[in-house]
Design a protein around this motif. Sequence first.
Motif, PDB file in Angstrom:
ATOM      1  N   LEU A 370      50.708   8.920  98.118  1.00 14.43           N
ATOM      2  CA  LEU A 370      51.552   9.555  97.104  1.00 14.43           C
ATOM      3  C   LEU A 370      51.168   9.120  95.699  1.00 14.43           C
ATOM      4  CD1 LEU A 370      55.008   9.309  98.921  1.00 14.43           C
ATOM      5  CD2 LEU A 370      53.692  11.388  98.480  1.00 14.43           C
ATOM      6  N   LEU A 371      50.833   7.842  95.539  1.00 13.92           N
ATOM      7  CA  LEU A 371      50.427   7.365  94.224  1.00 13.92           C
ATOM      8  C   LEU A 371      49.120   8.006  93.782  1.00 13.92           C
ATOM      9  CD1 LEU A 371      51.342   3.563  94.441  1.00 13.92           C
ATOM     10  CD2 LEU A 371      52.544   5.362  93.183  1.00 13.92           C
ATOM     11  N   GLN A 372      48.200   8.179  94.719  1.00  9.54           N
ATOM     12  CA  GLN A 372      46.942   8.841  94.385  1.00  9.54           C
ATOM     13  C   GLN A 372      47.144  10.313  94.036  1.00  9.54           C
ATOM     14  OE1 GLN A 372      44.517   8.008  97.830  1.00  9.54           O
ATOM     15  NE2 GLN A 372      43.897   5.987  97.069  1.00  9.54           N
ATOM     16  N   GLN A 373      48.225  10.904  94.560  1.00  7.61           N
ATOM     17  CA  GLN A 373      48.541  12.295  94.246  1.00  7.61           C
ATOM     18  C   GLN A 373      49.334  12.438  92.955  1.00  7.61           C
ATOM     19  OE1 GLN A 373      50.579  13.723  97.736  1.00  7.61           O
ATOM     20  NE2 GLN A 373      48.697  13.904  98.949  1.00  7.61           N
ATOM     21  N   ASP A 384      69.281   4.335  92.604  1.00  9.87           N
ATOM     22  CA  ASP A 384      68.325   3.624  93.460  1.00  9.87           C
ATOM     23  C   ASP A 384      67.369   2.762  92.657  1.00  9.87           C
ATOM     24  OD1 ASP A 384      69.226   4.718  95.958  1.00  9.87           O
ATOM     25  OD2 ASP A 384      68.252   6.604  95.407  1.00  9.87           O
ATOM     26  N   GLY A 385      66.962   3.232  91.494  1.00  9.30           N
ATOM     27  CA  GLY A 385      65.939   2.543  90.735  1.00  9.30           C
ATOM     28  C   GLY A 385      64.566   3.121  91.018  1.00  9.30           C
ATOM     29  N   ASN A 386      63.527   2.431  90.543  1.00  6.98           N
ATOM     30  CA  ASN A 386      62.166   2.917  90.783  1.00  6.98           C
ATOM     31  C   ASN A 386      61.590   2.265  92.041  1.00  6.98           C
ATOM     32  OD1 ASN A 386      61.723   0.331  89.932  1.00  6.98           O
ATOM     33  ND2 ASN A 386      60.189   0.841  88.390  1.00  6.98           N
ATOM     34  N   ALA A 387      60.321   2.563  92.311  1.00  7.46           N
ATOM     35  CA  ALA A 387      59.693   2.078  93.551  1.00  7.46           C
ATOM     36  C   ALA A 387      59.685   0.555  93.619  1.00  7.46           C
ATOM     37  CB  ALA A 387      58.271   2.630  93.637  1.00  7.46           C
ATOM     38  N   LEU A 388      59.355  -0.105  92.513  1.00  6.60           N
ATOM     39  CA  LEU A 388      59.307  -1.571  92.518  1.00  6.60           C
ATOM     40  C   LEU A 388      60.689  -2.161  92.757  1.00  6.60           C
ATOM     41  CD1 LEU A 388      57.591  -4.092  92.099  1.00  6.60           C
ATOM     42  CD2 LEU A 388      58.069  -3.940  89.651  1.00  6.60           C
ATOM     43  N   MET A 389      61.707  -1.597  92.162  1.00 10.92           N
ATOM     44  CA  MET A 389      63.060  -2.109  92.351  1.00 10.92           C
ATOM     45  C   MET A 389      63.507  -1.962  93.805  1.00 10.92           C
ATOM     46  SD  MET A 389      64.495  -0.494  88.795  1.00 10.92           S
ATOM     47  CE  MET A 389      66.224  -0.788  89.079  1.00 10.92           C
ATOM     48  N   ILE A 390      63.124  -0.866  94.436  1.00  8.32           N
ATOM     49  CA  ILE A 390      63.477  -0.686  95.854  1.00  8.32           C
ATOM     50  C   ILE A 390      62.710  -1.671  96.725  1.00  8.32           C
ATOM     51  CG2 ILE A 390      63.225   0.908  97.800  1.00  8.32           C
ATOM     52  CD1 ILE A 390      64.060   3.144  96.009  1.00  8.32           C
ATOM     53  N   ALA A 391      61.433  -1.892  96.422  1.00  9.97           N
ATOM     54  CA  ALA A 391      60.649  -2.866  97.194  1.00  9.97           C
ATOM     55  C   ALA A 391      61.251  -4.257  97.086  1.00  9.97           C
ATOM     56  CB  ALA A 391      59.201  -2.864  96.710  1.00  9.97           C
ATOM     57  N   VAL A 392      61.726  -4.622  95.886  1.00  8.28           N
ATOM     58  CA  VAL A 392      62.363  -5.929  95.705  1.00  8.28           C
ATOM     59  C   VAL A 392      63.686  -5.965  96.463  1.00  8.28           C
ATOM     60  CG1 VAL A 392      63.397  -7.480  94.019  1.00  8.28           C
ATOM     61  CG2 VAL A 392      61.226  -6.347  93.505  1.00  8.28           C
ATOM     62  N   ARG A 393      64.455  -4.878  96.371  1.00  7.70           N
ATOM     63  CA  ARG A 393      65.750  -4.840  97.052  1.00  7.70           C
ATOM     64  C   ARG A 393      65.574  -4.952  98.569  1.00  7.70           C
ATOM     65  NH1 ARG A 393      67.458  -0.438  94.953  1.00  7.70           N
ATOM     66  NH2 ARG A 393      68.474  -1.421  93.156  1.00  7.70           N
ATOM     67  N   GLN A 395      63.165  -6.560  99.857  1.00  6.64           N
ATOM     68  CA  GLN A 395      62.464  -7.849 100.040  1.00  6.64           C
ATOM     69  C   GLN A 395      61.162  -7.667 100.809  1.00  6.64           C
ATOM     70  OE1 GLN A 395      66.298  -9.867 101.435  1.00  6.64           O
ATOM     71  NE2 GLN A 395      65.448 -11.466 100.107  1.00  6.64           N
ATOM     72  N   LEU A 396      60.290  -6.860 100.207  1.00 10.60           N
ATOM     73  CA  LEU A 396      58.978  -6.548 100.785  1.00 10.60           C
ATOM     74  C   LEU A 396      57.888  -7.076  99.858  1.00 10.60           C
ATOM     75  CD1 LEU A 396      59.731  -2.817 101.754  1.00 10.60           C
ATOM     76  CD2 LEU A 396      59.879  -4.828 103.239  1.00 10.60           C
ATOM     77  N   PRO A 397      57.488  -8.331 100.002  1.00  8.87           N
ATOM     78  CA  PRO A 397      56.523  -8.916  99.059  1.00  8.87           C
ATOM     79  C   PRO A 397      55.177  -8.204  99.039  1.00  8.87           C
ATOM     80  CG  PRO A 397      56.888 -10.360 100.954  1.00  8.87           C
ATOM     81  CD  PRO A 397      57.918  -9.296 101.027  1.00  8.87           C
ATOM     82  N   GLU A 398      54.694  -7.747 100.197  1.00  5.28           N
ATOM     83  CA  GLU A 398      53.406  -7.051 100.228  1.00  5.28           C
ATOM     84  C   GLU A 398      53.495  -5.716  99.496  1.00  5.28           C
ATOM     85  OE1 GLU A 398      52.117  -6.703 104.235  1.00  5.28           O
ATOM     86  OE2 GLU A 398      51.839  -8.868 104.532  1.00  5.28           O
ATOM     87  N   MET A 399      54.601  -5.034  99.659  1.00  6.00           N
ATOM     88  CA  MET A 399      54.780  -3.768  98.949  1.00  6.00           C
ATOM     89  C   MET A 399      54.891  -4.021  97.447  1.00  6.00           C
ATOM     90  SD  MET A 399      54.985  -0.474  99.120  1.00  6.00           S
ATOM     91  CE  MET A 399      55.261  -0.186 100.891  1.00  6.00           C
ATOM     92  N   VAL A 400      55.557  -5.117  97.071  1.00  3.77           N
ATOM     93  CA  VAL A 400      55.651  -5.477  95.656  1.00  3.77           C
ATOM     94  C   VAL A 400      54.264  -5.719  95.083  1.00  3.77           C
ATOM     95  CG1 VAL A 400      56.461  -7.236  94.032  1.00  3.77           C
ATOM     96  CG2 VAL A 400      57.997  -6.372  95.811  1.00  3.77           C
ATOM     97  N   ASN A 401      53.430  -6.444  95.819  1.00  2.00           N
ATOM     98  CA  ASN A 401      52.062  -6.693  95.368  1.00  2.00           C
ATOM     99  C   ASN A 401      51.279  -5.396  95.214  1.00  2.00           C
ATOM    100  OD1 ASN A 401      51.945  -9.466  94.988  1.00  2.00           O
ATOM    101  ND2 ASN A 401      51.613  -9.888  97.171  1.00  2.00           N
ATOM    102  N   TYR A 406      48.958  -1.339  91.448  1.00  6.21           N
ATOM    103  CA  TYR A 406      48.791   0.030  90.954  1.00  6.21           C
ATOM    104  C   TYR A 406      49.356   0.208  89.541  1.00  6.21           C
ATOM    105  CZ  TYR A 406      46.801   2.482  94.946  1.00  6.21           C
ATOM    106  OH  TYR A 406      45.931   2.947  95.919  1.00  6.21           O
ATOM    107  N   GLY A 407      49.838  -0.896  88.957  1.00  5.11           N
ATOM    108  CA  GLY A 407      50.272  -0.839  87.566  1.00  5.11           C
ATOM    109  C   GLY A 407      51.756  -0.687  87.348  1.00  5.11           C
ATOM    110  N   ALA A 408      52.563  -0.991  88.342  1.00  7.47           N
ATOM    111  CA  ALA A 408      54.010  -0.871  88.167  1.00  7.47           C
ATOM    112  C   ALA A 408      54.491  -1.811  87.070  1.00  7.47           C
ATOM    113  CB  ALA A 408      54.730  -1.180  89.475  1.00  7.47           C
TER     114      ALA A 408
END
Length: 512
Positions: A370-373, A384-393, A395-401, A406-408
């Motif tokens: 999706l990011l590449q698209q 909800d917030g943005n993608a990074l805020m949801i990843a933090v909520r 608690q997905l450290p790999e997704m946060v990385n 990708y420049g979040a």
Amino acid sequence: MVEVSWLAFYLLLHLLLATMLVPVLLVAGGSRLKHQPAIMLKLWYSAALLLIIMPMLLLQPWALDQQLMPWFQATISPVLEQSTAITAAADIPASGQTIQQVRWPLTSQLIYLLAPAFWLWLILPLGALVRVGKLFGGYYQARRLRQEACQAPLKSFTSPVPVLQHPAIHSAMLVGLRRPQILLPERYLTELSPAQLECVLNHELCHLQHQDLRAYLLQQMVSCLFWWSPAWRLAANQLNLWRELRCDHEAVTKQGDQILYAQTLLDCAACTPPQKNAGAFFAQHFLRQAVLTRRIDAVLQPKAPGTVWLSAGVFSAFMLWLVASLLLVQQWQLAELPARHAQVRLSQLKPLAELLQAVQANDTTQVVKLLQQGAPLDLPMPGDGNALMIAVRQQLPEMVNLLLAYGADPNVSSRGDGNALIIASQLGDLALARQLIAAGADVNAVVLADESALINASSRGDLAMLQLLLSSGAFINLQVETPLSDGPQMRSALNRAANEQTRQFLLARGAR
């Protein structure tokens, strides 16, 4: 594509401009200009057009080349941006610490309370659909009346359009856009004299000459979109009134007998039964007592204002309104507001929703795809917030990385949703907090209704998170004003401490 926030600002600006323009015209309509209906009608047409077009122009990016007062755009920004945040600081010599306060301008609080992301897209179209239904209902009602009407027996008056009679209507009306016809109540033919009938028909022919039926239809179509606006409703009523007064004025001029015309108005009102009229939606009824008194007064006491007074008054009023509008632009930076507050474009809703869903499901492959698209990485979805805020909520450290790679932007905030670091402090996740701080998250960022990361950590009694934030440069004496919805008060890490242990921890480090 129109943004939700753009629409919210359009509604607000439309009403603000109306409060400056409409009173001027109401005052003008009560002055000597009340005897110049053609001029007043043009003024109200201009005002109605300005109330629709002017907010659009002021909200365009090119509406203001230089932002003279950039205080508003960062009312939901880090406190370190002293050029934009409104703060008040007081030095305390005894401790060497500084108390910094963040107070929110009333405008940002009103936007926070009154401009949710989606209610506009639900309520406004629903109201418009109801209005459209009434418009079509009126059309079919007028069509039925035309089909049921029969030819009126007029011997002494020649009309360029058919004149019909109908027993179910109680006032004369002009119907039909392509094949116009005049409908008369049957009682008019028996209770009015031929000279009075001529007055009535001349009035309706004036409507026909000025294409008032088309103007009225266009007005009703605009009303379907602006049903929510009391200013537009008032302007529409004034347009109807001044159209009627203009036709009265021209019919009297053609007839040449003011007393006869005034008596005709009274007799037409006497022919109208007290119950609600059964006329068509397109009929404009102006035989109620208050309006009737005004029409008769205009007929019997025509007064023309001086040309100089009229030109000076109208010019001054519109210049004053224009200057006030430009000052409003400079004060509020209207051209930039939609881009600064909860931007959600309709075209972005689907890819944004898909991205947030993939992040929540921890589907790395789909997130990358999706990011590449071109999915909006930093765009927050209200609630909800943005993608990074949801990843933090989640608690997905790999997704946060992944998202950071990708420049979040770790400092993106969303009203009511906080930002990534605030969410991490609310969860007490030290690892994620370190990730975000290392990626450039501002430990002193303040968000309306969410305060700061330090205040949230203190309210949880999380000493480890407090230690991390303080060691990263968090202001221990930062005080943040709560929004109106929570009751205005100043919150700080000290007065929000969850327990005595947290309070003593903060006091030992200079909290005041």
